[in-house]
Design a protein around this motif. Structure first.
Motif, PDB file in Angstrom:
ATOM      1  N   ILE A  54      -3.841  -2.363  -3.192  1.00 31.48           N
ATOM      2  CA  ILE A  54      -2.602  -2.564  -3.954  1.00 31.48           C
ATOM      3  C   ILE A  54      -1.951  -3.896  -3.582  1.00 31.48           C
ATOM      4  O   ILE A  54      -1.580  -4.686  -4.446  1.00 31.48           O
ATOM      5  CB  ILE A  54      -1.622  -1.392  -3.699  1.00 31.48           C
ATOM      6  N   ARG A  55      -1.853  -4.152  -2.294  1.00 39.50           N
ATOM      7  CA  ARG A  55      -1.100  -5.348  -1.869  1.00 39.50           C
ATOM      8  C   ARG A  55      -1.780  -6.650  -2.291  1.00 39.50           C
ATOM      9  O   ARG A  55      -1.114  -7.676  -2.424  1.00 39.50           O
ATOM     10  CB  ARG A  55      -0.840  -5.311  -0.372  1.00 39.50           C
ATOM     11  N   LYS A  56      -3.102  -6.617  -2.517  1.00 38.75           N
ATOM     12  CA  LYS A  56      -3.780  -7.828  -3.027  1.00 38.75           C
ATOM     13  C   LYS A  56      -3.424  -8.088  -4.480  1.00 38.75           C
ATOM     14  O   LYS A  56      -3.688  -9.155  -5.003  1.00 38.75           O
ATOM     15  CB  LYS A  56      -5.308  -7.656  -2.908  1.00 38.75           C
ATOM     16  N   ARG A  57      -2.856  -7.093  -5.162  1.00 41.43           N
ATOM     17  CA  ARG A  57      -2.622  -7.198  -6.610  1.00 41.43           C
ATOM     18  C   ARG A  57      -1.144  -7.197  -6.997  1.00 41.43           C
ATOM     19  O   ARG A  57      -0.828  -7.181  -8.185  1.00 41.43           O
ATOM     20  CB  ARG A  57      -3.345  -6.038  -7.321  1.00 41.43           C
ATOM     21  N   VAL A  58      -0.250  -7.164  -6.010  1.00 36.25           N
ATOM     22  CA  VAL A  58       1.186  -7.209  -6.326  1.00 36.25           C
ATOM     23  C   VAL A  58       1.844  -8.325  -5.515  1.00 36.25           C
ATOM     24  O   VAL A  58       1.260  -8.832  -4.553  1.00 36.25           O
ATOM     25  CB  VAL A  58       1.900  -5.851  -6.036  1.00 36.25           C
ATOM     26  N   HIS A  59       3.063  -8.711  -5.933  1.00 39.53           N
ATOM     27  CA  HIS A  59       3.717  -9.863  -5.285  1.00 39.53           C
ATOM     28  C   HIS A  59       4.937  -9.490  -4.479  1.00 39.53           C
ATOM     29  O   HIS A  59       5.391 -10.263  -3.659  1.00 39.53           O
ATOM     30  CB  HIS A  59       4.107 -10.893  -6.356  1.00 39.53           C
ATOM     31  N   ILE A  60       5.519  -8.317  -4.751  1.00 40.68           N
ATOM     32  CA  ILE A  60       6.743  -7.950  -4.013  1.00 40.68           C
ATOM     33  C   ILE A  60       6.372  -7.159  -2.747  1.00 40.68           C
ATOM     34  O   ILE A  60       5.315  -6.530  -2.697  1.00 40.68           O
ATOM     35  CB  ILE A  60       7.737  -7.140  -4.901  1.00 40.68           C
ATOM     36  N   PRO A  61       7.224  -7.218  -1.716  1.00 42.48           N
ATOM     37  CA  PRO A  61       6.922  -6.492  -0.478  1.00 42.48           C
ATOM     38  C   PRO A  61       6.835  -4.977  -0.700  1.00 42.48           C
ATOM     39  O   PRO A  61       7.534  -4.421  -1.544  1.00 42.48           O
ATOM     40  CB  PRO A  61       8.116  -6.828   0.434  1.00 42.48           C
ATOM     41  N   VAL A  62       5.946  -4.364   0.067  1.00 41.52           N
ATOM     42  CA  VAL A  62       5.785  -2.907   0.037  1.00 41.52           C
ATOM     43  C   VAL A  62       6.191  -2.384   1.418  1.00 41.52           C
ATOM     44  O   VAL A  62       5.675  -2.837   2.449  1.00 41.52           O
ATOM     45  CB  VAL A  62       4.334  -2.502  -0.290  1.00 41.52           C
ATOM     46  N   ILE A  63       7.136  -1.446   1.414  1.00 42.14           N
ATOM     47  CA  ILE A  63       7.747  -0.955   2.658  1.00 42.14           C
ATOM     48  C   ILE A  63       7.304   0.491   2.910  1.00 42.14           C
ATOM     49  O   ILE A  63       7.359   1.314   2.000  1.00 42.14           O
ATOM     50  CB  ILE A  63       9.303  -0.973   2.539  1.00 42.14           C
ATOM     51  N   ALA A  64       6.912   0.795   4.149  1.00 43.41           N
ATOM     52  CA  ALA A  64       6.542   2.176   4.508  1.00 43.41           C
ATOM     53  C   ALA A  64       7.798   2.960   4.870  1.00 43.41           C
ATOM     54  O   ALA A  64       8.634   2.486   5.641  1.00 43.41           O
ATOM     55  CB  ALA A  64       5.595   2.156   5.705  1.00 43.41           C
ATOM     56  N   ASP A  65       7.928   4.151   4.289  1.00 46.22           N
ATOM     57  CA  ASP A  65       9.033   5.030   4.699  1.00 46.22           C
ATOM     58  C   ASP A  65       8.459   6.361   5.200  1.00 46.22           C
ATOM     59  O   ASP A  65       8.405   6.598   6.410  1.00 46.22           O
ATOM     60  CB  ASP A  65      10.015   5.238   3.539  1.00 46.22           C
ATOM     61  N   GLU A  66       7.976   7.195   4.282  1.00 53.53           N
ATOM     62  CA  GLU A  66       7.438   8.495   4.707  1.00 53.53           C
ATOM     63  C   GLU A  66       6.278   8.335   5.694  1.00 53.53           C
ATOM     64  O   GLU A  66       6.014   9.232   6.499  1.00 53.53           O
ATOM     65  CB  GLU A  66       6.997   9.316   3.491  1.00 53.53           C
ATOM     66  N   ALA A  67       5.561   7.196   5.637  1.00 59.02           N
ATOM     67  CA  ALA A  67       4.435   6.975   6.569  1.00 59.02           C
ATOM     68  C   ALA A  67       4.907   6.566   7.959  1.00 59.02           C
ATOM     69  O   ALA A  67       4.128   6.564   8.910  1.00 59.02           O
ATOM     70  CB  ALA A  67       3.506   5.890   6.009  1.00 59.02           C
ATOM     71  N   CYS A  68       6.179   6.217   8.082  1.00 59.99           N
ATOM     72  CA  CYS A  68       6.662   5.608   9.332  1.00 59.99           C
ATOM     73  C   CYS A  68       7.808   6.430   9.918  1.00 59.99           C
ATOM     74  O   CYS A  68       8.944   6.327   9.458  1.00 59.99           O
ATOM     75  CB  CYS A  68       7.131   4.189   9.031  1.00 59.99           C
ATOM     76  N   LEU A  69       7.482   7.239  10.907  1.00 61.87           N
ATOM     77  CA  LEU A  69       8.503   8.121  11.487  1.00 61.87           C
ATOM     78  C   LEU A  69       8.947   7.679  12.871  1.00 61.87           C
ATOM     79  O   LEU A  69      10.122   7.744  13.207  1.00 61.87           O
ATOM     80  CB  LEU A  69       7.973   9.557  11.574  1.00 61.87           C
ATOM     81  N   HIS A  70       7.986   7.238  13.691  1.00 62.40           N
ATOM     82  CA  HIS A  70       8.253   7.021  15.113  1.00 62.40           C
ATOM     83  C   HIS A  70       7.721   5.657  15.559  1.00 62.40           C
ATOM     84  O   HIS A  70       6.885   5.069  14.879  1.00 62.40           O
ATOM     85  CB  HIS A  70       7.582   8.131  15.931  1.00 62.40           C
ATOM     86  N   PRO A  71       8.167   5.176  16.733  1.00 60.21           N
ATOM     87  CA  PRO A  71       7.714   3.863  17.198  1.00 60.21           C
ATOM     88  C   PRO A  71       6.188   3.728  17.205  1.00 60.21           C
ATOM     89  O   PRO A  71       5.648   2.699  16.802  1.00 60.21           O
ATOM     90  CB  PRO A  71       8.275   3.776  18.622  1.00 60.21           C
ATOM     91  N   GLN A  72       5.479   4.791  17.618  1.00 64.87           N
ATOM     92  CA  GLN A  72       4.024   4.689  17.751  1.00 64.87           C
ATOM     93  C   GLN A  72       3.300   4.591  16.410  1.00 64.87           C
ATOM     94  O   GLN A  72       2.113   4.268  16.377  1.00 64.87           O
ATOM     95  CB  GLN A  72       3.464   5.854  18.578  1.00 64.87           C
ATOM     96  N   ASP A  73       3.997   4.858  15.285  1.00 67.31           N
ATOM     97  CA  ASP A  73       3.366   4.732  13.966  1.00 67.31           C
ATOM     98  C   ASP A  73       3.207   3.268  13.546  1.00 67.31           C
ATOM     99  O   ASP A  73       2.359   2.949  12.714  1.00 67.31           O
ATOM    100  CB  ASP A  73       4.226   5.430  12.887  1.00 67.31           C
ATOM    101  N   ILE A  74       4.062   2.404  14.059  1.00 67.79           N
ATOM    102  CA  ILE A  74       4.191   1.065  13.456  1.00 67.79           C
ATOM    103  C   ILE A  74       2.949   0.191  13.646  1.00 67.79           C
ATOM    104  O   ILE A  74       2.492  -0.418  12.679  1.00 67.79           O
ATOM    105  CB  ILE A  74       5.480   0.377  13.961  1.00 67.79           C
ATOM    106  N   PRO A  75       2.350   0.120  14.850  1.00 67.82           N
ATOM    107  CA  PRO A  75       1.149  -0.731  14.973  1.00 67.82           C
ATOM    108  C   PRO A  75       0.036  -0.326  14.004  1.00 67.82           C
ATOM    109  O   PRO A  75      -0.640  -1.178  13.424  1.00 67.82           O
ATOM    110  CB  PRO A  75       0.726  -0.525  16.430  1.00 67.82           C
ATOM    111  N   ARG A  76      -0.116   0.982  13.757  1.00 65.31           N
ATOM    112  CA  ARG A  76      -1.144   1.488  12.846  1.00 65.31           C
ATOM    113  C   ARG A  76      -0.854   1.088  11.399  1.00 65.31           C
ATOM    114  O   ARG A  76      -1.763   0.861  10.607  1.00 65.31           O
ATOM    115  CB  ARG A  76      -1.166   3.020  12.985  1.00 65.31           C
TER     116      ARG A  76
END
Ligand code: MG
Length: 365
Positions: free
Chosen positions: A245-267
């Protein structure tokens, strides 16, 4: 001096003067409040007319710190399970020194499994207590500049076109709006918004797009409608389609439901342009600050979001807002019976209180 004499003298010297008030015992009150929504709130996930949130009031030395967390059903939390979690550590908690709130909260995370809104309510109450005790606003305790607080968006829930137009008009003072998309009527919703305003929009799909092809088509169409970025287009577990998806769109894509805790972010860092940090998801301001720092170290944009809650939780999050790029802190503006006032909004800009602690006051009746 004989040892016995020394001991008795030093005890006398340490005794408080006879007229001093006895040291007040710490007290802990947990409560659940029902917050009534101004409008029925609809997203991809649910539709409701009220929310029950969980409050902690921690008192000691004549000071009361107040905290709030909004439980998220998806993570098996309710205001009642939040309350039980904090009550389960009551006796231990009242023996701890609140000044050492960092190791205290580390211990709380070890003692309570899950129930992050409960931890958030306690973390906020302890930070409010400490900042009041020091006589400084909480942003000052974090070393932040309140003038750097960002604009907040105002969220427009999914609704019929006429109601959407009415909600957009009510949000006149906000320079940027957040729109919920991800249902079958996205075109109708955006058209209704665009029929009354040209303001920049941010959109949240709440995992609502069914395929990567639909996501790309919708995101590129949304960009043409003046949308600045999109939150969580696909289900949280679907990372493999995100790079496609990100190769085909121009606006930033933000994680919400995928990102709950500090340890989620590097992944998540290889798959998203930014993360949406929420105090209720991660378990408090200390965890939220840790998430902001990890995201920054990985070159990600940071958004600070919220749940529907009173001015307690929203003001708490606002005290961290000078650290982030985007704020979406309007949960208190969506309710009709907010018991407190704290952070204010002036033409979308968050105005942090300069009173000690969170800077809350009971809302005049
Ligand atoms: Mg979201």
């Amino acid at each position: 001096m004989k040892r016995r004499t020394f001991l008795s003298t030093s005890v006398l010297a340490a005794a408080p003067p006879a007229d001093a008030a006895p040291a007040a015992k710490p007290a802990l009150v947990t409560r659940i409040r029902r917050l009534n929504l101004r409008h029925t709130w609809t997203t991809v996930m649910s539709s409701s007319q009220y929310r029950d949130t969980f409050f902690v009031e921690y008192s000691r030395d004549g000071i009361t710190g107040i905290g709030e967390g909004a439980p998220i059903i998806r993570y098996q939390e309710s205001a009642e399970t939040n309350r039980r979690a904090i009550e389960s550590i009551r006796a231990w908690l009242l023996e701890q020194r609140p000044e050492a709130f960092v190791p205290l909260m580390n211990q709380v995370f070890r003692r309570i499994e899950g129930q992050f809104a409960a931890k958030a309510a306690l973390d906020i109450a302890l930070l409010d207590w400490n900042a009041q005790k020091l006589g400084v606003p909480l942003w000052r305790m974090f070393g932040l500049d309140p003038a750097a607080a960002p604009l907040t968006t105002f969220s427009i829930g999914i609704d019929k076109a006429g109601v959407i137009r009415q909600k957009v008009r009510e949000a006149e003072e906000f320079p940027v709006l957040k729109i919920k998309v991800g249902l079958d009527n996205d075109e109708e919703v955006i058209a209704a918004v665009r029929s009354v305003t040209k303001k920049p929009l941010r959109v949240d799909a709440n995992e609502g797009f069914r395929t990567k092809e639909e996501a790309v088509a919708k995101i590129n169409w949304l960009e043409k409608q003046g949308v600045e970025f999109i939150e969580q287009p696909l289900p949280a577990a679907n990372l493999e389609d995100m790079n496609w998806i990100r190769k085909r769109v121009h606006i930033p894509v933000i994680a919400d439901e995928a990102c709950l805790h500090p340890q989620d972010i590097p992944r998540l860092a290889p798959y998203f342009d930014g993360v949406n940090v929420k105090v209720d998801k991660c378990g408090g301001l200390l965890e939220a600050k840790r998430m902001i720092e990890i995201a920054r170290s990985l070159g990600l944009k940071v958004m600070l979001g919220c749940m529907v809650s009173s001015s307690v939780a929203i003001t708490a999050a606002a005290h961290l807002s000078p650290l982030v790029d985007y704020a979406d802190l309007d949960g208190n503006l969506l309710i009709a019976n907010d018991p407190y006032e704290g952070v204010r909004v002036d033409r979308g800009r968050l105005i942090l209180p300069d009173r000690p602690g969170l800077g809350l006051r009971p809302r005049p009746a």
